[in-house]
Design an enzyme around this catalytic site. Structure first.
Site, PDB file in Angstrom:
ATOM      1  N   ASP A 132      63.332  64.270  36.463  1.00 52.97           N
ATOM      2  CA  ASP A 132      64.106  63.539  37.463  1.00 52.97           C
ATOM      3  C   ASP A 132      64.769  62.322  36.831  1.00 52.97           C
ATOM      4  O   ASP A 132      64.372  61.871  35.747  1.00 52.97           O
ATOM      5  CB  ASP A 132      63.219  63.108  38.635  1.00 52.97           C
ATOM      6  CG  ASP A 132      62.221  62.014  38.249  1.00 52.97           C
ATOM      7  OD1 ASP A 132      61.532  62.195  37.221  1.00 52.97           O
ATOM      8  OD2 ASP A 132      62.118  61.000  38.949  1.00 52.97           O
ATOM      9  N   GLU A 191      58.941  61.238  38.425  1.00 56.94           N
ATOM     10  CA  GLU A 191      58.325  60.151  37.668  1.00 56.94           C
ATOM     11  C   GLU A 191      58.981  58.824  37.984  1.00 56.94           C
ATOM     12  O   GLU A 191      58.314  57.785  38.043  1.00 56.94           O
ATOM     13  CB  GLU A 191      58.426  60.439  36.168  1.00 56.94           C
ATOM     14  CG  GLU A 191      57.619  59.483  35.281  1.00 56.94           C
ATOM     15  CD  GLU A 191      58.409  58.253  34.816  1.00 56.94           C
ATOM     16  OE1 GLU A 191      57.823  57.369  34.171  1.00 56.94           O
ATOM     17  OE2 GLU A 191      59.633  58.186  35.115  1.00 56.94           O
TER      18      GLU A 191
END
Length: 425
Positions: A80, A175
């Site tokens: 991400d 994350e």
């Protein structure tokens, strides 16, 4: 080197921005686009046991190619990108043989990546840089790390003469919003230790990070016509401002470095009747960390006492939630895993930069879940914004570090001879 460039660009041009406001995992459906691509790519290069679960956590195995016992190690990165700046329609620019001068990211908007401001650029004169076009972030955090892990695994598969034990790789969602390790199945991963490839400058090796918490303070008020407000109106915006002014002015991200902690006010929204203040609390030292949280509560009590008679109830409420802790406590007892990474860097001509992380990684949470997990450079700079860039040579060196760690682990003190194994049985 072109192979690394092509792979990296194929990742960063897929939008994987996460969303802290979402309650799903992954927090955005578009993260599946890269996750599914990675699954197919891991299979294509010859990885074994490639899996993806219902929350988009990816795991895969490179089997050992030695007959002696070697600890299973892992390499982890997240796919991400931060919601702090858009990651949609990323258009990477290649700057070959960087000359040390200003780089025009976007002529129309006059967006310049300059070594006069970003002095680290001068470390990479003569190298190939990948930058943004000035309108998005790049996504080297942490698609550079994924590029390096996949490329290293592919290299080991194609070069079986390099001996290594069993290697596990893991790619995670979310994350950037602090949830990357929340659903990571450490037992399924099955490694004795791992490394996150999620650092910045070439040479970085980190096994200390902040203790972290987030705080939300809600301030109430009373709205009265401003022409008749004397002694009656209570403006929650001004109370929030008073709260901020009670925080140490010299303990903010822009005034601290190294082991120095901070308070970081990042959102303030509201009106007269209600204002919500959000901030993060960071400190490497656990005692100082606890004192920082206590200060938030102390200021809240002070404000409530001040307005107790006029408001008739608590005018401010504080909610503080711990986010992650300093991995040093979990890594120090197995310090050899840091030593291996340091030795790997030195053997390929990199000077290790061992320093504390002024932030956190999946590794900080994973270390507390039983998987000690230091952090290694991925090569990028200026993360989370339009000035982000990554030197291709740094990514290449990160690949070499991964390969060397695998090789050293198989050749190190962990090796048990066949005779030892037979005696054990």
């Amino acid at each position: 080197m072109q192979h690394i460039i092509d792979r990296f660009i194929s990742y960063v041009t897929i939008d994987t921005e996460s969303d802290a406001g979402s309650e799903t995992t992954p927090s955005t459906a578009k993260q599946w686009d890269l996750a599914n691509k990675l699954v197919e790519e891991l299979k294509a290069i010859g990885m074994h046991d490639v899996t993806i679960d219902d929350k988009a956590y990816i795991m895969a195995t490179l089997p050992s190619n030695v007959i002696h016992e070697v600890p299973t190690i892992g390499f982890i990165s997240h796919f991400d990108t931060t919601p702090d700046f858009t990651g949609a329609n990323v258009k990477p620019q290649i700057v070959p043989n960087y000359d040390g001068k200003d780089i025009v990211l976007n002529a129309e908007q006059n967006i310049i990546l300059s070594p006069n401001y970003f002095k680290d650029l001068l470390l990479y004169k003569g190298q190939t840089l990948i930058t943004t076009d000035g309108t998005t972030l790049l996504g080297a955090d942490d698609k550079a790390g994924i590029t390096e892990i996949v490329t290293a695994m592919e290299f080991l598969i194609k070069n079986p003469e390099i001996k290594h034990g069993k290697i596990r790789v893991g790619f995670t969602p979310d994350e950037e919003i602090g949830r990357g390790a929340h659903h990571f199945d450490v037992e399924k991963f099955g490694a004795e230790w791992a490394y996150t490839m999620d650092g910045s400058q070439i040479g970085e090796l980190e096994y200390e990070n902040f203790n972290a918490a987030g705080a939300k303070i809600i301030f109430k008020g009373k709205s009265v016509h401003p022409g008749y407000a004397k002694g009656k109106m209570i403006n929650s915006l001004l109370i929030a401002n008073d709260f901020i002014n009670e925080l140490p002015a010299d303990e903010t991200p822009e005034t601290t470095k190294g082991y120095e902690g901070f308070f970081h006010v990042h959102h303030l929204n509201g009106g007269i009747e209600e204002t919500v203040l959000e901030l993060i609390i960071r400190d490497h030292n656990k005692k100082k960390f606890e004192k920082r949280k206590e200060l938030i509560e102390k200021i809240t009590r002070k404000i409530n006492k001040k307005f107790a008679k006029q408001f008739g109830a608590d005018i401010a409420t504080a909610e503080i939630k711990d986010q992650y802790y300093n991995m040093k406590e979990k890594v120090t007892p197995v310090k050899h895993i840091v030593d291996i990474a340091e030795k790997a860097m030195r053997e390929i001509g990199i000077k290790p930069l061992i320093k504390p992380i002024r932030g956190g990684t999946d590794g900080s949470q994973l270390s507390y879940k039983g998987l000690p997990c230091p952090n290694i450079f991925a090569g990028g700079h200026n993360f989370h914004g339009k000035y982000e860039y990554v030197p291709v040579e740094s990514m290449q060196k990160a690949v070499e570090v991964i390969v060397k760690i695998a090789e050293l682990t198989a050749l190190g003190d962990y090796v048990k001879t066949e005779e030892t194994i037979k005696n054990k049985k």
